[in-house]
Design a protein around this motif. Structure first.
Motif, PDB file in Angstrom:
ATOM      1  N   SER A 131      36.568  33.361   9.651  1.00 24.63           N
ATOM      2  CA  SER A 131      37.847  33.451  10.194  1.00 24.63           C
ATOM      3  C   SER A 131      37.628  34.369  11.609  1.00 24.63           C
ATOM      4  O   SER A 131      38.611  34.797  12.436  1.00 24.63           O
ATOM      5  CB  SER A 131      38.847  34.157   9.342  1.00 24.63           C
ATOM      6  N   ILE A 132      36.546  35.144  11.490  1.00 22.92           N
ATOM      7  CA  ILE A 132      36.301  35.532  12.915  1.00 22.92           C
ATOM      8  C   ILE A 132      35.110  34.871  13.704  1.00 22.92           C
ATOM      9  O   ILE A 132      34.981  35.323  14.977  1.00 22.92           O
ATOM     10  CB  ILE A 132      35.657  37.075  12.724  1.00 22.92           C
ATOM     11  N   ASN A 133      34.383  34.100  13.351  1.00 27.51           N
ATOM     12  CA  ASN A 133      33.699  33.302  14.238  1.00 27.51           C
ATOM     13  C   ASN A 133      34.291  32.004  15.083  1.00 27.51           C
ATOM     14  O   ASN A 133      35.357  31.793  14.857  1.00 27.51           O
ATOM     15  CB  ASN A 133      32.413  32.761  13.446  1.00 27.51           C
ATOM     16  N   ASN A 134      33.560  31.470  15.895  1.00 23.82           N
ATOM     17  CA  ASN A 134      34.267  30.795  16.852  1.00 23.82           C
ATOM     18  C   ASN A 134      33.034  29.871  17.299  1.00 23.82           C
ATOM     19  O   ASN A 134      31.855  29.731  16.991  1.00 23.82           O
ATOM     20  CB  ASN A 134      34.879  31.458  18.037  1.00 23.82           C
ATOM     21  N   ALA A 135      33.499  28.898  18.440  1.00 19.51           N
ATOM     22  CA  ALA A 135      32.564  27.628  18.665  1.00 19.51           C
ATOM     23  C   ALA A 135      31.435  28.351  19.580  1.00 19.51           C
ATOM     24  O   ALA A 135      30.078  27.841  19.204  1.00 19.51           O
ATOM     25  CB  ALA A 135      33.249  26.822  19.798  1.00 19.51           C
ATOM     26  N   ALA A 136      31.484  29.381  20.466  1.00 25.06           N
ATOM     27  CA  ALA A 136      30.386  30.010  21.040  1.00 25.06           C
ATOM     28  C   ALA A 136      29.377  30.629  20.031  1.00 25.06           C
ATOM     29  O   ALA A 136      28.176  30.497  19.852  1.00 25.06           O
ATOM     30  CB  ALA A 136      30.898  31.142  21.941  1.00 25.06           C
ATOM     31  N   ASP A 137      29.756  31.108  18.923  1.00 22.27           N
ATOM     32  CA  ASP A 137      29.094  31.708  17.900  1.00 22.27           C
ATOM     33  C   ASP A 137      28.268  30.476  17.205  1.00 22.27           C
ATOM     34  O   ASP A 137      26.886  30.708  16.804  1.00 22.27           O
ATOM     35  CB  ASP A 137      29.895  32.606  17.017  1.00 22.27           C
ATOM     36  N   PHE A 138      29.130  29.762  16.898  1.00 26.95           N
ATOM     37  CA  PHE A 138      28.442  28.536  16.082  1.00 26.95           C
ATOM     38  C   PHE A 138      27.156  27.901  16.979  1.00 26.95           C
ATOM     39  O   PHE A 138      26.260  27.469  16.320  1.00 26.95           O
ATOM     40  CB  PHE A 138      29.406  27.600  15.701  1.00 26.95           C
ATOM     41  N   ARG A 139      27.542  27.784  18.133  1.00 28.56           N
ATOM     42  CA  ARG A 139      26.357  27.249  18.856  1.00 28.56           C
ATOM     43  C   ARG A 139      25.066  27.910  19.052  1.00 28.56           C
ATOM     44  O   ARG A 139      24.029  27.160  18.634  1.00 28.56           O
ATOM     45  CB  ARG A 139      26.912  27.125  20.698  1.00 28.56           C
ATOM     46  N   VAL A 140      25.162  29.063  19.042  1.00 27.61           N
ATOM     47  CA  VAL A 140      24.028  29.882  18.984  1.00 27.61           C
ATOM     48  C   VAL A 140      23.155  29.863  17.182  1.00 27.61           C
ATOM     49  O   VAL A 140      22.279  29.980  17.130  1.00 27.61           O
ATOM     50  CB  VAL A 140      23.991  31.233  19.290  1.00 27.61           C
ATOM     51  N   PHE A 141      24.472  29.702  16.461  1.00 29.92           N
ATOM     52  CA  PHE A 141      24.141  29.855  15.037  1.00 29.92           C
ATOM     53  C   PHE A 141      23.059  28.770  14.450  1.00 29.92           C
ATOM     54  O   PHE A 141      22.363  28.880  13.743  1.00 29.92           O
ATOM     55  CB  PHE A 141      25.373  29.922  14.297  1.00 29.92           C
ATOM     56  N   GLU A 142      23.762  27.630  15.272  1.00 35.81           N
ATOM     57  CA  GLU A 142      22.823  26.251  14.731  1.00 35.81           C
ATOM     58  C   GLU A 142      21.536  26.560  15.140  1.00 35.81           C
ATOM     59  O   GLU A 142      20.456  25.953  14.771  1.00 35.81           O
ATOM     60  CB  GLU A 142      23.564  25.136  15.416  1.00 35.81           C
ATOM     61  N   VAL A 143      21.095  26.893  16.601  1.00 36.34           N
ATOM     62  CA  VAL A 143      20.062  27.052  17.343  1.00 36.34           C
ATOM     63  C   VAL A 143      19.104  27.783  16.315  1.00 36.34           C
ATOM     64  O   VAL A 143      17.983  27.504  16.101  1.00 36.34           O
ATOM     65  CB  VAL A 143      19.995  27.351  18.765  1.00 36.34           C
ATOM     66  N   LEU A 144      19.576  29.071  16.009  1.00 31.48           N
ATOM     67  CA  LEU A 144      19.014  30.195  15.187  1.00 31.48           C
ATOM     68  C   LEU A 144      18.302  29.572  13.838  1.00 31.48           C
ATOM     69  O   LEU A 144      17.194  29.579  13.384  1.00 31.48           O
ATOM     70  CB  LEU A 144      19.766  31.354  15.004  1.00 31.48           C
ATOM     71  N   ARG A 145      19.205  28.688  13.273  1.00 33.20           N
ATOM     72  CA  ARG A 145      18.881  28.057  11.949  1.00 33.20           C
ATOM     73  C   ARG A 145      17.815  27.070  12.455  1.00 33.20           C
ATOM     74  O   ARG A 145      16.755  26.928  11.559  1.00 33.20           O
ATOM     75  CB  ARG A 145      19.850  27.377  11.533  1.00 33.20           C
ATOM     76  N   ALA A 146      17.978  26.352  13.365  1.00 28.36           N
ATOM     77  CA  ALA A 146      16.987  25.267  13.712  1.00 28.36           C
ATOM     78  C   ALA A 146      15.624  25.704  13.957  1.00 28.36           C
ATOM     79  O   ALA A 146      14.567  25.132  13.843  1.00 28.36           O
ATOM     80  CB  ALA A 146      17.401  24.381  14.904  1.00 28.36           C
ATOM     81  N   LEU A 147      15.505  27.156  14.312  1.00 26.09           N
ATOM     82  CA  LEU A 147      14.331  27.761  14.887  1.00 26.09           C
ATOM     83  C   LEU A 147      13.575  28.560  14.012  1.00 26.09           C
ATOM     84  O   LEU A 147      12.504  28.974  13.855  1.00 26.09           O
ATOM     85  CB  LEU A 147      14.346  28.529  15.982  1.00 26.09           C
ATOM     86  N   CYS A 148      14.010  28.466  12.483  1.00 27.63           N
ATOM     87  CA  CYS A 148      13.383  29.422  11.326  1.00 27.63           C
ATOM     88  C   CYS A 148      12.897  28.537  10.283  1.00 27.63           C
ATOM     89  O   CYS A 148      13.333  27.488  10.113  1.00 27.63           O
ATOM     90  CB  CYS A 148      14.353  30.484  11.013  1.00 27.63           C
TER      91      CYS A 148
ATOM     92  N   LEU B  50      13.310  20.416  17.848  1.00 26.42           N
ATOM     93  CA  LEU B  50      12.827  21.617  17.923  1.00 26.42           C
ATOM     94  C   LEU B  50      11.852  21.980  16.811  1.00 26.42           C
ATOM     95  O   LEU B  50      11.000  22.650  16.967  1.00 26.42           O
ATOM     96  CB  LEU B  50      14.042  22.550  17.893  1.00 26.42           C
ATOM     97  N   ARG B  51      12.317  21.367  15.572  1.00 20.31           N
ATOM     98  CA  ARG B  51      11.429  21.693  14.356  1.00 20.31           C
ATOM     99  C   ARG B  51      10.160  20.845  14.486  1.00 20.31           C
ATOM    100  O   ARG B  51       9.024  21.448  13.928  1.00 20.31           O
ATOM    101  CB  ARG B  51      12.192  21.318  13.112  1.00 20.31           C
ATOM    102  N   SER B  52      10.007  19.784  14.991  1.00 22.49           N
ATOM    103  CA  SER B  52       8.892  18.864  15.243  1.00 22.49           C
ATOM    104  C   SER B  52       8.104  19.633  16.038  1.00 22.49           C
ATOM    105  O   SER B  52       6.957  19.621  15.755  1.00 22.49           O
ATOM    106  CB  SER B  52       9.263  17.570  15.637  1.00 22.49           C
ATOM    107  N   ARG B  53       8.620  20.175  17.097  1.00 19.47           N
ATOM    108  CA  ARG B  53       7.825  20.951  18.188  1.00 19.47           C
ATOM    109  C   ARG B  53       7.066  22.096  17.489  1.00 19.47           C
ATOM    110  O   ARG B  53       5.872  22.230  17.940  1.00 19.47           O
ATOM    111  CB  ARG B  53       8.573  21.457  19.066  1.00 19.47           C
ATOM    112  N   TYR B  54       7.513  22.946  16.517  1.00 20.01           N
ATOM    113  CA  TYR B  54       7.112  23.960  16.018  1.00 20.01           C
ATOM    114  C   TYR B  54       6.398  23.608  14.720  1.00 20.01           C
ATOM    115  O   TYR B  54       6.002  24.614  14.086  1.00 20.01           O
ATOM    116  CB  TYR B  54       7.895  24.978  15.948  1.00 20.01           C
ATOM    117  N   GLY B  55       6.232  22.365  14.308  1.00 19.38           N
ATOM    118  CA  GLY B  55       5.543  21.837  13.139  1.00 19.38           C
ATOM    119  C   GLY B  55       6.217  22.481  11.814  1.00 19.38           C
ATOM    120  O   GLY B  55       5.608  22.794  10.822  1.00 19.38           O
TER     121      GLY B  55
END
Ligand code: NAP
Length: 295
Positions: free
Chosen positions: A64-81, A108-113
């Motif tokens: 209830s405190i997050n928003n679309a800008a946060d979600f945009r970065v959140f998805e990328v952070l998950r995709a990179l770990c 992104l995941r394929s690129r970093y194996g």
């Protein structure tokens, strides 16, 4: 959900606009993990708070405190770990399951194996982990649980034993230092066993949690909280980076701080320093900072 525009405020960029982009190449390059960190792994945390420091909204969760800008970065952070680590308190409050990488970010995941989707590791001393956390699609790996031997004995039976990592816990007031034996006594069958446990009330040392992830081959680590687990990681000096979203809300609340240290009885240590790595701004005044910790 339409992807919101972001603007890079720091460091200065000749092309600061990070417009909506399905593939997120630019955002991924801003948040990519270091290629070969000296110690062989990198630990990043991602948290959100309101302008006045609340870490949850009226519903008792961060949703209830997050928003679309946060979600945009959140998805990328998950995709990179390689792995998302989360404490059981947050799993119980927010319901964690099925961490999938959206199709548009799988490049992104394929690129970093990396495996197609990040693994999920839940940290619990008590073993009080909802069985719902096991609900995953067929192509997403079943979550792992890092727990004590006591916790393992009360985990829902549906958790596969090879996904249960048992580590030694340290009682309140006892130093949780990791140490030469690291609190880990590996046995066969993919399961790691401890030589002792203090039962459900102790805490597993952050160094030992990280060690168990490295044994599984996961060196790009994303810690998603909650505040109690993050506080211990900061105190132990093992956190490399904090991605912190400031949501443009104020919500006076009894529960604050993105980091807490056990029940008020833990000794107060010195503050840790942080340097600003970058700062982005959403159209709605959301601020997304990446803070670098350590030397
Ligand atoms: N704003 C944000 O970015 C954000 C992010 C995450 C969570 N949250 C919010 O934070 C709240 C949850 O906070 P919380 O105080 O419950 O903290 P938490 O860190 O989410 O969970 C604490 C629990 O995690 C387990 N744990 C923590 N450290 C451990 C260790 N060293 N060894 C073994 N187990 C350990 C224990 O589980 P057991 O009791 O099972 O032993 C402990 O009770 C929720 O309301 C959630 O919505 C906010």
């Amino acid at each position: 959900m339409t992807s919101p525009e972001l603007t890079q405020l720091f460091p200065h960029s000749e092309s600061p606009d990070l417009g909506a982009s399905p593939t997120e190449f630019r955002l991924a390059s801003l948040y990519r993990f270091p290629e070969s960190p000296d110690k062989g792994w990198w630990l990043r945390a991602n948290m959100i708070s309101t302008v006045d420091g609340a870490v949850t909204g009226p519903d008792g969760s961060s949703s209830s405190i997050n928003n679309a800008a946060d979600f945009r970065v959140f998805e990328v952070l998950r995709a990179l770990c390689d792995v998302v680590v989360v404490a059981a308190g947050t799993v119980r409050a927010e319901g964690y399951r099925n961490i999938r990488t959206p199709e548009r970010l799988t490049h992104l995941r394929s690129r970093y194996g990396m495996d197609p989707h990040p693994h999920l590791v839940i940290v619990s001393a008590s073993g009080n982990v909802p069985a719902d956390a096991l609900t995953t699609d067929a192509d997403v790996s079943v979550p792992y649980v890092v727990t004590t031997s006591h916790g393992a004995s009360i985990l829902p039976a549906a958790f596969p034993s090879e996904n249960v990592i048992i580590l030694r816990a340290y009682g309140d007031g006892e130093a949780a230092g990791g140490g030469a034996d690291g609190g880990i006594d590996a046995e066969g069958g993919g399961q790691v066993r401890a030589s002792e446990s203090t039962g459900g009330s102790g805490r597993i040392a952050p160094e030992d949690i990280v060690g168990s992830l490295l044994e599984l081959g996961w060196s790009r680590i994303l810690l998603e909280g909650g505040p109690a687990l993050l506080g211990q990681f900061v105190r132990a000096g093992v956190l490399d980076e904090l991605c912190l979203t400031t949501s443009p809300l104020l919500f006076p609340s009894a529960v604050g701080r993105i980091t807490t240290i056990g029940g008020g009885s833990a000794p107060v240590g010195p503050p840790s320093g942080a340097r600003l790595g970058h700062l982005l701004k959403g159209e709605d005044s959301t601020l997304l900072a990446r803070w670098e910790l350590g030397d």
